[in-house]
Scaffold this active site. Structure first.
Site, mmCIF file in Angstrom:
data_model
loop_
_atom_site.group_PDB
_atom_site.id
_atom_site.type_symbol
_atom_site.label_atom_id
_atom_site.label_comp_id
_atom_site.label_asym_id
_atom_site.label_seq_id
_atom_site.Cartn_x
_atom_site.Cartn_y
_atom_site.Cartn_z
ATOM 1 N N CYS B 85 -15.139 39.860 25.576
ATOM 2 C CA CYS B 85 -16.041 39.920 24.411
ATOM 3 C C CYS B 85 -15.275 39.957 23.093
ATOM 4 O O CYS B 85 -15.882 39.877 22.024
ATOM 5 C CB CYS B 85 -16.965 41.120 24.538
ATOM 6 S SG CYS B 85 -17.903 41.079 26.069
ATOM 7 N N CYS B 208 -28.904 47.997 26.027
ATOM 8 C CA CYS B 208 -28.036 46.856 26.325
ATOM 9 C C CYS B 208 -28.137 45.811 25.219
ATOM 10 O O CYS B 208 -29.209 45.553 24.680
ATOM 11 C CB CYS B 208 -28.449 46.207 27.644
ATOM 12 S SG CYS B 208 -28.500 47.366 29.027
ATOM 13 N N SER B 209 -26.993 45.182 24.912
ATOM 14 C CA SER B 209 -26.989 44.091 23.940
ATOM 15 C C SER B 209 -27.624 42.850 24.569
ATOM 16 O O SER B 209 -28.018 42.860 25.737
ATOM 17 C CB SER B 209 -25.575 43.808 23.457
ATOM 18 O OG SER B 209 -24.740 43.504 24.546
ATOM 19 N N LYS B 332 -26.617 44.321 19.543
ATOM 20 C CA LYS B 332 -27.876 44.784 20.115
ATOM 21 C C LYS B 332 -29.078 43.967 19.651
ATOM 22 O O LYS B 332 -29.995 43.719 20.432
ATOM 23 C CB LYS B 332 -28.055 46.262 19.692
ATOM 24 C CG LYS B 332 -29.357 46.886 20.080
ATOM 25 C CD LYS B 332 -29.390 47.139 21.561
ATOM 26 C CE LYS B 332 -30.795 47.199 22.086
ATOM 27 N NZ LYS B 332 -31.436 45.900 22.244
ATOM 28 N N HIS B 336 -25.289 38.779 20.911
ATOM 29 C CA HIS B 336 -23.942 38.889 21.471
ATOM 30 C C HIS B 336 -23.543 37.579 22.154
ATOM 31 O O HIS B 336 -23.493 37.498 23.380
ATOM 32 C CB HIS B 336 -23.895 40.078 22.439
ATOM 33 C CG HIS B 336 -22.537 40.411 22.961
ATOM 34 N ND1 HIS B 336 -21.354 39.939 22.398
ATOM 35 C CD2 HIS B 336 -22.157 41.201 24.010
ATOM 36 C CE1 HIS B 336 -20.327 40.413 23.096
ATOM 37 N NE2 HIS B 336 -20.788 41.170 24.069
#
Lengths: 72, 388
Positions: B85, B208-209, B332, B336
């Site tokens: 990421c 969670c994103s 979020k 992402h």
């Protein structure tokens, strides 16, 4: 290694292609008697069963890859 | 070392974009950045592109060459960077170093990811390749599962911050409502966030994103070049940059409620800038999960260990707070797009420093920080920017 302690854990409700049919299941970082930590799926989870940090889990034998398996 | 500035930025809208190809995303974000910089393409000396998972999710490798062709950059050298990421921030980091070392005067860096065309399990499998395949993924680990384990340990060592994690998500969605590029600009009530289904205990859906398609690019230049071309914008100096690593697996880390890579990268960046945490006006931090945002703000020194949740509850990290965190909406709620995320964070920091953030513009935005993590914090890149 007969026993290990849960250093941390999670109950997974969704997962990868390979593990999606096994949810819900417990993933954990376990700590052996020698203090060494390792990643492990922990068998034997059913909804409503208590899981906690510090809880002992026991070895159930070796998997196909030769890795020790553990259960609640 | 030469000083380096950001002279151009561009990004796509983030989201589920089924009608847009990798080429299309690169084309839009890249050309926006070049136009924003006000330079000719022929002045660009090299291209660095962050991408994590296109080989698996899109069957596409060799991303540097693809992006160069799309943007018409000719025979310049290209590199694809990969650090899970943090892939996008690695492109930024290496582009910055290449200019600082004197190899080039102007460099383009960016990131792109296309994910939403695949089923959730396929995306989860692809992302799981950023952990140890044999030791973690084949034990049933997933990224939500891994950060859930981090959260449970954090609850054990400090206190249960599930409510504060929900507030992180709430703030992110509120901020995203003011960001036209955000994927989930939705007024999600806190009760709905806190009552959502568990994904991996204690993380529920809104912890969670997002899974996101998108691209972001920026143009970097040596300071003397920036002064020549940057007429339309406030000059943005990169005053500190840090990059550090750590063990790949969670089990190999002595401590999982604070990230050593983050602390080491922060020390480098603060040291170069000659600044400390209190000098930072606002930050875009890596909120892949809400617990991660809380830990990151502690590792950056904004709040003491174990107190990041208190800061959220006290409103300190909200857009109108003393230390606004993720005004863009963050991973979020802005989104992402893994390989593009680090650049998307920098896009927001530069936009705020320029005073171009519209409805979400912060009153005080002179020094901003971006922090981007890869894996369970095995890679971290941190940058500090100052508007002149």
């Amino acid at each position: 290694m007969e026993k290990a302690k849960i250093y941390t854990y999670s109950v997974l409700m969704s997962s990868t292609e390979e593990f999606k049919d096994r949810v819900p299941y417990v993933c954990a970082i376990l700590e052996g008697g020698d203090g060494v930590r390792f990643a492990s799926l922990v068998e034997g989870y059913q909804p409503g069963v208590d899981v906690a940090i510090g809880q002992e889990v026991h070895a159930t034998g070796k998997d196909a890859a030769g890795k020790m398996s553990f259960a609640l | 070392m030469r000083k380096v500035c950001v002279i151009g930025i561009g990004e796509t809208r983030m989201g589920r974009l089924p009608d847009r190809s990798l080429r299309d995303l690169i084309d839009e974000a890249g050309h926006k950045a070049i136009a924003d910089a006000g330079i000719e393409k022929s002045e660009i000396g090299a291209l660095y592109v962050g991408n994590f998972n296109a080989s698996y999710l899109c069957g596409q490798g060799h991303m540097g060459a693809l992006a160069s062709e799309v943007l018409g950059l000719g025979s310049i050298p290209t590199v694809r960077t990969e650090g899970a990421c943090a892939s996008g921030s690695l492109a930024f980091r290496f582009g910055t170093m290449a200019i600082a070392a004197g190899f080039y005067d102007i460099v383009m860096v960016g990131g792109v990811e296309k994910m939403t065309h695949q089923p959730t399990e396929t995306v989860t499998t692809g992302i799981a390749s950023a952990m140890d395949y044999e030791w973690e993924a084949m034990q049933g680990f997933t990224f939500p599962g891994s950060f859930a384990m981090i959260a449970n340990r954090y609850f054990h060592e400090y206190r249960d911050v599930k409510h504060e994690m929900g507030l992180c998500a709430y703030n992110a969605h509120q901020n995203a409502m003011l960001n036209p590029d955000a994927q989930m600009p939705k007024d999600v009530p806190l009760a709905k966030i806190l009552g959502a289904d568990l994904i991996a205990s204690p993380l529920s859906l809104f912890d969670c994103s997002l899974v996101t398609d998108g691209a972001a690019f920026v143009v970097l230049a040596a300071a003397d070049v920036a002064e020549r071309v940057n007429g339309a914008h406030r000059v943005i100096d990169i005053i500190g940059t840090g990059h550090a690593g750590d063990a790949l697996t969670l089990a190999a880390k002595p401590n999982i409620t604070s990230f050593a890579a983050s602390k080491a990268a922060a020390a480098q960046a603060y040291g170069q800038a000659g600044l400390g945490p209190d000098d930072i006006d606002f930050a875009e931090v890596h909120d892949c999960f809400t617990i991660t945002q809380i830990i990151n703000t502690e590792d950056l020194g904004f709040f003491p260990p174990g107190k990041g949740g208190d800061a959220v509850a006290d409103g300190v990290t909200a857009r109108d707070g003393k230390k606004p965190i993720n005004v863009s909406g963050g991973l979020k709620a802005k989104g992402h797009p893994i390989g593009a995320t680090g650049i998307s964070q920098i896009y927001e920091v530069v936009t705020q420093l320029r005073g171009d953030a519209g409805a979400r513009q912060l009153k005080k935005a002179d020094i901003g920080l971006s922090q981007n993590l890869g894996g369970t914090a095995a890679t971290c890149v941190i940058n500090i920017f100052r508007g002149r």
